[in-house]
Structures are given as C-alpha cells and as structure tokens.
Design a protein around this motif. Structure first.
Motif, mmCIF file in Angstrom:
data_model
loop_
_atom_site.group_PDB
_atom_site.id
_atom_site.type_symbol
_atom_site.label_atom_id
_atom_site.label_comp_id
_atom_site.label_asym_id
_atom_site.label_seq_id
_atom_site.Cartn_x
_atom_site.Cartn_y
_atom_site.Cartn_z
ATOM 1 N N ASP A 18 -13.082 8.712 0.101
ATOM 2 C CA ASP A 18 -13.668 7.628 -0.692
ATOM 3 C C ASP A 18 -14.034 6.481 0.241
ATOM 4 N N ALA A 19 -15.279 6.473 0.696
ATOM 5 C CA ALA A 19 -15.699 5.479 1.685
ATOM 6 C C ALA A 19 -15.611 4.060 1.134
ATOM 7 N N GLU A 20 -16.003 3.871 -0.124
ATOM 8 C CA GLU A 20 -15.933 2.528 -0.707
ATOM 9 C C GLU A 20 -14.483 2.093 -0.883
ATOM 10 N N GLY A 21 -13.610 3.037 -1.237
ATOM 11 C CA GLY A 21 -12.195 2.723 -1.343
ATOM 12 C C GLY A 21 -11.599 2.323 -0.002
ATOM 13 N N VAL A 22 -12.048 3.002 1.058
ATOM 14 C CA VAL A 22 -11.613 2.647 2.410
ATOM 15 C C VAL A 22 -12.045 1.225 2.741
ATOM 16 N N ARG A 23 -13.297 0.946 2.457
ATOM 17 C CA ARG A 23 -13.839 -0.388 2.767
ATOM 18 C C ARG A 23 -13.079 -1.472 1.994
ATOM 19 N N ALA A 24 -12.800 -1.209 0.712
ATOM 20 C CA ALA A 24 -12.111 -2.191 -0.116
ATOM 21 C C ALA A 24 -10.677 -2.422 0.364
ATOM 22 N N ALA A 25 -9.981 -1.344 0.716
ATOM 23 C CA ALA A 25 -8.598 -1.482 1.194
ATOM 24 C C ALA A 25 -8.543 -2.269 2.495
ATOM 25 N N LEU A 26 -9.496 -2.010 3.384
ATOM 26 C CA LEU A 26 -9.555 -2.765 4.636
ATOM 27 C C LEU A 26 -9.812 -4.241 4.356
ATOM 28 N N ALA A 27 -10.708 -4.513 3.421
ATOM 29 C CA ALA A 27 -11.023 -5.897 3.066
ATOM 30 C C ALA A 27 -9.813 -6.605 2.470
ATOM 31 N N ASP A 28 -8.920 -5.832 1.846
ATOM 32 C CA ASP A 28 -7.715 -6.402 1.246
ATOM 33 C C ASP A 28 -6.551 -6.508 2.230
ATOM 34 N N GLY A 29 -6.823 -6.197 3.484
ATOM 35 C CA GLY A 29 -5.825 -6.418 4.520
ATOM 36 C C GLY A 29 -5.093 -5.202 5.027
ATOM 37 N N ALA A 30 -5.469 -4.005 4.588
ATOM 38 C CA ALA A 30 -4.808 -2.803 5.102
ATOM 39 C C ALA A 30 -5.137 -2.646 6.584
ATOM 40 N N PRO A 31 -4.142 -2.352 7.406
ATOM 41 C CA PRO A 31 -4.402 -2.172 8.843
ATOM 42 C C PRO A 31 -5.155 -0.873 9.100
ATOM 43 N N VAL A 32 -6.173 -0.942 9.922
ATOM 44 C CA VAL A 32 -6.994 0.237 10.179
ATOM 45 C C VAL A 32 -6.195 1.348 10.844
ATOM 46 N N GLU A 33 -5.105 0.970 11.522
ATOM 47 C CA GLU A 33 -4.257 1.979 12.175
ATOM 48 C C GLU A 33 -2.969 2.248 11.381
ATOM 49 N N ALA A 34 -3.033 2.115 10.075
ATOM 50 C CA ALA A 34 -1.885 2.472 9.230
ATOM 51 C C ALA A 34 -1.537 3.940 9.443
ATOM 52 N N ARG A 35 -0.299 4.296 9.160
ATOM 53 C CA ARG A 35 0.139 5.688 9.317
ATOM 54 C C ARG A 35 0.867 6.151 8.057
ATOM 55 N N ASP A 36 0.723 7.454 7.747
ATOM 56 C CA ASP A 36 1.491 8.020 6.639
ATOM 57 C C ASP A 36 2.807 8.575 7.174
ATOM 58 N N GLY A 37 3.531 9.310 6.352
ATOM 59 C CA GLY A 37 4.844 9.801 6.752
ATOM 60 C C GLY A 37 4.824 10.771 7.913
ATOM 61 N N GLU A 38 3.663 11.376 8.180
ATOM 62 C CA GLU A 38 3.522 12.295 9.314
ATOM 63 C C GLU A 38 2.768 11.648 10.475
ATOM 64 N N LEU A 39 2.694 10.315 10.411
ATOM 65 C CA LEU A 39 2.042 9.494 11.443
ATOM 66 C C LEU A 39 0.540 9.729 11.533
ATOM 67 N N ARG A 40 -0.043 10.211 10.444
ATOM 68 C CA ARG A 40 -1.498 10.409 10.432
ATOM 69 C C ARG A 40 -2.187 9.100 10.089
ATOM 70 N N SER A 41 -3.173 8.738 10.894
ATOM 71 C CA SER A 41 -3.951 7.524 10.655
ATOM 72 C C SER A 41 -5.009 7.798 9.585
ATOM 73 N N PRO A 42 -5.586 6.750 8.999
ATOM 74 C CA PRO A 42 -6.678 6.969 8.053
ATOM 75 C C PRO A 42 -7.829 7.771 8.662
ATOM 76 N N LEU A 43 -8.169 7.501 9.910
ATOM 77 C CA LEU A 43 -9.268 8.228 10.535
ATOM 78 C C LEU A 43 -8.926 9.708 10.710
ATOM 79 N N LEU A 44 -7.686 10.007 11.059
ATOM 80 C CA LEU A 44 -7.275 11.407 11.168
ATOM 81 C C LEU A 44 -7.350 12.089 9.803
#
Length: 203
Positions: A18-44
């Motif tokens: 969801d590209a628009e969802g990505v853009r909105a979350a970033l605009a709301d302050g989500a770090p672009v290098e956030a990680r999930d429980g398996e250390l996967r970044s959003p880009l991964l």
C-alpha cells in the motif's frame, strides 16, 4: 523494536504494498528504518512482496536497500531470489552494496542464477558492476550454482550464456576441485556442457 501506531501502520502497509499507506505512515512520524519482529525493514517487506510502488516511496524517503534482517536478507538481496527486474531498478538509485552477502555468503547474482531468472541476470549484469565470479561459503560461483542447482533447461542454459558473456571463468572449480563442465557432464546437461566447452576453448 518500536511498536507505536505509525510504525505498525508503516510495516503493515509495506507488507501489503500500500504505497499511499506507506506515505501516510511516514508523514505521521514512522521511522523509515523501522523493524518487525524478524528485523525486517519496510523496504525489505516491500521487496519480498515485489511491491514496487511502495518500495519507490520508501527509497525516496531514504530507506536503506542493504538493511538485513535476522536471516541476513535485505531488500536488495531478495531481488536475486524473486528475480524482479522492476524492483532491482527501483533499488539501484539507493546505491545498494553489490558485495553484500546473504546467509550463504552469496551476492544477488548467485540465487538468481540458481533459479534461472534470465531477465534479472541479464539486467543485473548489464546495469551493475556485480562480481560475476564471486564465490559463496559453499565454494560456488553463480555459474556453478546454475549448473549444480539448475535443471539443465533452456532458462539455465541462457543464464550460463549470460554469465560466460559477462566474463565468468568457465573452469573455476568448486571447493572440491570439480569444474562447471564436469558437473554439467555428470548431470547430463548436454547444452550447458557444450557452452562450457566452447568457452574453455576460447580462454
């Protein structure tokens, strides 16, 4: 690992593509290098799903194509597994490290050659300076993997042709001293064996 709401939304949007969802979350302050429980970044996550538009938003926001997870996968390395030329081209402007190794010690070219991703191998060799004779932890090059783990069909023949045309050493052996030609002959891959013999005669 940060688990605030914008971060959760960013990871979920990247996973869904969801590209628009990505853009909105970033605009709301989500770090672009956030990680999930398996250390996967959003880009991964976007790369794993071949979500090109979402990946483009992340790259434009400065996402690191080399950020590796708990399995040593990165957005860049995953393109060698998926064979996505479109994703490869989205990530190239981010300056991926062509020497980055996966958990087997291989660069992106090796899994792509193993899987017979012809167009990806062609694009990678044409558009980057990736090392064609890189040797992984198993002692195998892309050429060896195309023979040892390939099925000997037309796709793997084309991969072998591309690798040889890009300067792959035709007789570079594995860790046991067995050459690609010997492996091809053992497996009955006559077309690949012929290509390797011809390349060896030109050396």
């Amino acid at each position: 690992m940060t688990t605030n709401e914008p971060t959760r939304r960013l990871l979920d949007a990247a996973r869904r593509g969801d590209a628009e969802g990505v853009r909105a979350a970033l605009a709301d302050g989500a770090p672009v290098e956030a990680r999930d429980g398996e250390l996967r970044s959003p880009l991964l996550l976007a790369s794993l799903g071949d979500h090109v538009d979402a990946a483009r938003v992340l790259v434009e926001a400065g996402a690191d194509p080399d950020a590796q997870d708990s399995r040593q996968d990165s957005a860049w390395l995953v393109t060698g597994v998926t064979g996505s030329v479109a994703m490869m081209r989205v990530l190239l402007p981010a300056g991926p490290d062509l020497t980055l190794r996966n958990r087997f010690g291989g660069v992106a070219l090796i899994p792509a050659s193993e899987r017979g991703h012809v167009e990806y191998v062609r694009a990678l060799l044409d558009e980057t300076g990736i090392a064609v004779d890189h040797v992984n932890d198993l002692g195998w090059t892309a050429l060896l993997e195309a023979v040892i783990l390939g099925d000997g069909g037309r796709a793997h023949e084309e991969v072998v042709e591309l690798l040889l045309a890009a300067g792959a050493t035709p007789d570079l052996p594995d860790a046991d001293g067995v050459t690609p030609l010997a492996h091809a002959e053992r497996r009955g891959f006559d077309g690949i064996a012929a290509l390797l013999r011809a390349a060896g005669q030109q050396d």
